[in-house]
Design a protein around this motif. Structure first.
Motif: not given
Length: 443
Positions: A55-57, A59-63, A435-443
């Motif tokens: 559902t979200a990655i 900084n490379g870690e999957i949720i 939060r501001r500096d994180a790389i968050i990829d929503y899937r």
């Protein structure tokens, strides 16, 4: 149907729909016969895991969706079943919380902060005790029955411990409170002697102009759940974006002027036990819970420690209302004439009752209806009768009272409180930066 069975039925229903035969499945059946597979087979190896959707990655870690579903189920323990819209909003909030937890754990790891398994085990034991269970295995079975898992609650514990220790390394060690500042606080407290302060809980939801309407709707959903009996501390731990979320939103004892103006104004008009509507403040919305109030540096009569004797008189089985009322009237007249604490046994004997002694009882722990009466009573007096006309009536005889002694907090206590306030403020800013500096990829 409980909230947990509702969720499980939803899962079971989806599985049942997937199992319905279709034209394609009939064709697959003919293909299976070509393989000449036996009807009865034995399976070996481990069960295949359920399909897990990212559902979200962060900084490379999957949720995963499983992570969200299990945390939602954990949040719903002891709460009324949510509507479809409430459930959707809860999923969104849980995802935000899981992202924050991931950032906190990652930031702690970058500082080489390790959370020993023993620390997590001790925290789990406290959870077991608070849930009035006996073992972690019992807690795990309970969570699995309700759609959650021990892994979900362990992840939350790990994040909280990591965040606390990270704050110590990155923030707390650099916070100082000067002697002049402490003295100024003492002088201010002396000038405020006799004014009212409040024990307050807060759920804070951050908002921006872009999502303000959505955040307010979430706050209203939380308020509705609280009014239906939901635990304020539990909702604060799950939803609040303030650093006090880890302690159930507890702000401690505060004065209205220490809070944003809108919160202070609302607090002055609340009664102990009340929960406020969502209040707009700079940066978001807050929901307040007023747990208690007292006067600064003044003894609270509700903190007096009492020595009591309770006289219990049973109502004879089959008594009419008239007969029961007559018995209560005679008991009330006799209790009003009780001659000191030593007369409790004689009073009980006259009415075929029993006596129970209770030392070390705080006035505030008594039922609210008895507290004002008890604060005005003299040693040796008895309360008016109370109870149930169908079972028994009771009266409390006051045998002793130790009044609370109030003194100015020590300089060390004042310093610690001021340090905690500054740590809380800087921790909120630190998480905002993560939060501001994180790389968050929503899937």
């Amino acid at each position: 149907m409980t909230k947990f069975s509702t969720l499980l039925c939803g899962i079971a229903g989806a599985a049942a729909l997937a199992a319905l035969p279709t034209a394609a499945s009939a064709q697959d059946g003919r293909s299976a016969r070509v393989l000449q597979l036996p009807e009865n087979i034995t399976l070996f190896g481990d069960t295949l895991p359920p399909v897990v959707k990212a559902t979200a990655i962060v900084n490379g870690e999957i949720i995963t969706q499983t992570d969200i579903d299990q945390r939602v189920a954990l949040t719903l323990v002891g709460s009324p079943p949510p509507s479809a819209e409430e459930y959707r909003l809860l999923q969104q909030q849980v995802l935000r919380n899981l992202i924050d937890e991931t950032l906190q754990i990652q930031a702690a790891a970058q500082e080489e902060i390790d959370i020993p398994a023993a620390d997590i085990a001790r925290a789990l034991e406290r959870v077991v005790q608070n849930a009035q269970m006996e073992t972690v295995d019992q807690l795990e079975a309970f969570l699995e029955e309700n759609g959650s898992s021990l892994r979900s609650i362990t992840r939350q514990i790990r994040a909280e411990l990591a965040w606390q220790r990270l704050q110590q390394v990155k923030i707390a060690d650099f916070i100082s409170v000067g002697e002049e500042e402490i003295q100024a606080i003492i002088d201010k407290m002396e000038s405020a002697r006799g004014t009212t302060e409040y024990r307050v809980g807060e759920i804070f939801l951050a908002s921006t102009p872009a999502n303000e309407a959505q955040v307010r709707q979430t706050a209203l959903q939380i308020l509705d759940a609280l009014r239906q009996g939901g635990s304020f501390a539990a909702y604060a731990r799950q939803f609040s974006e303030a650093s006090t979320a880890a302690v159930g939103g507890d702000l401690g004892w505060v004065r209205p002027e220490q809070l944003p103006e809108a919160l202070g104004s609302a607090l002055r008009n609340m009664a102990p036990g009340a929960v406020s509507v969502p209040i707009k403040i700079p940066g978001g919305y807050s929901i307040l819970a007023l747990q208690d109030q007292r006067q600064i540096l003044m003894a609270d009569p509700r903190n007096a420690v009492l020595s009591l004797k309770q006289v219990t008189v049973p109502i004879p089985e089959g008594s009419t209302t008239q007969a029961a009322n007559a018995l209560v009237d005679r008991f009330a007249a006799a209790a009003a004439e009780v001659q000191g604490c030593g007369g409790a046994e004689r009073l009980a004997a006259d009415f075929g009752g029993t006596v129970l002694s209770a030392d070390g009882t705080l006035v505030r722990d008594l039922p609210p209806a008895l507290q004002p009466m008890m604060m005005e009573m003299q040693i040796g007096q008895a309360t008016r009768p109370f109870g149930d006309l169908n079972e028994a009536v009771r009266a409390l005889v006051l045998c002793g009272r130790d009044e609370q002694q109030v003194s100015m907090p020590s300089r060390d206590q004042i310093e610690q409180q001021k340090r905690e306030e500054r740590i809380t403020l800087r921790a909120r800013r630190y998480l905002r930066d993560l939060r501001r500096d994180a790389i968050i990829d929503y899937r």
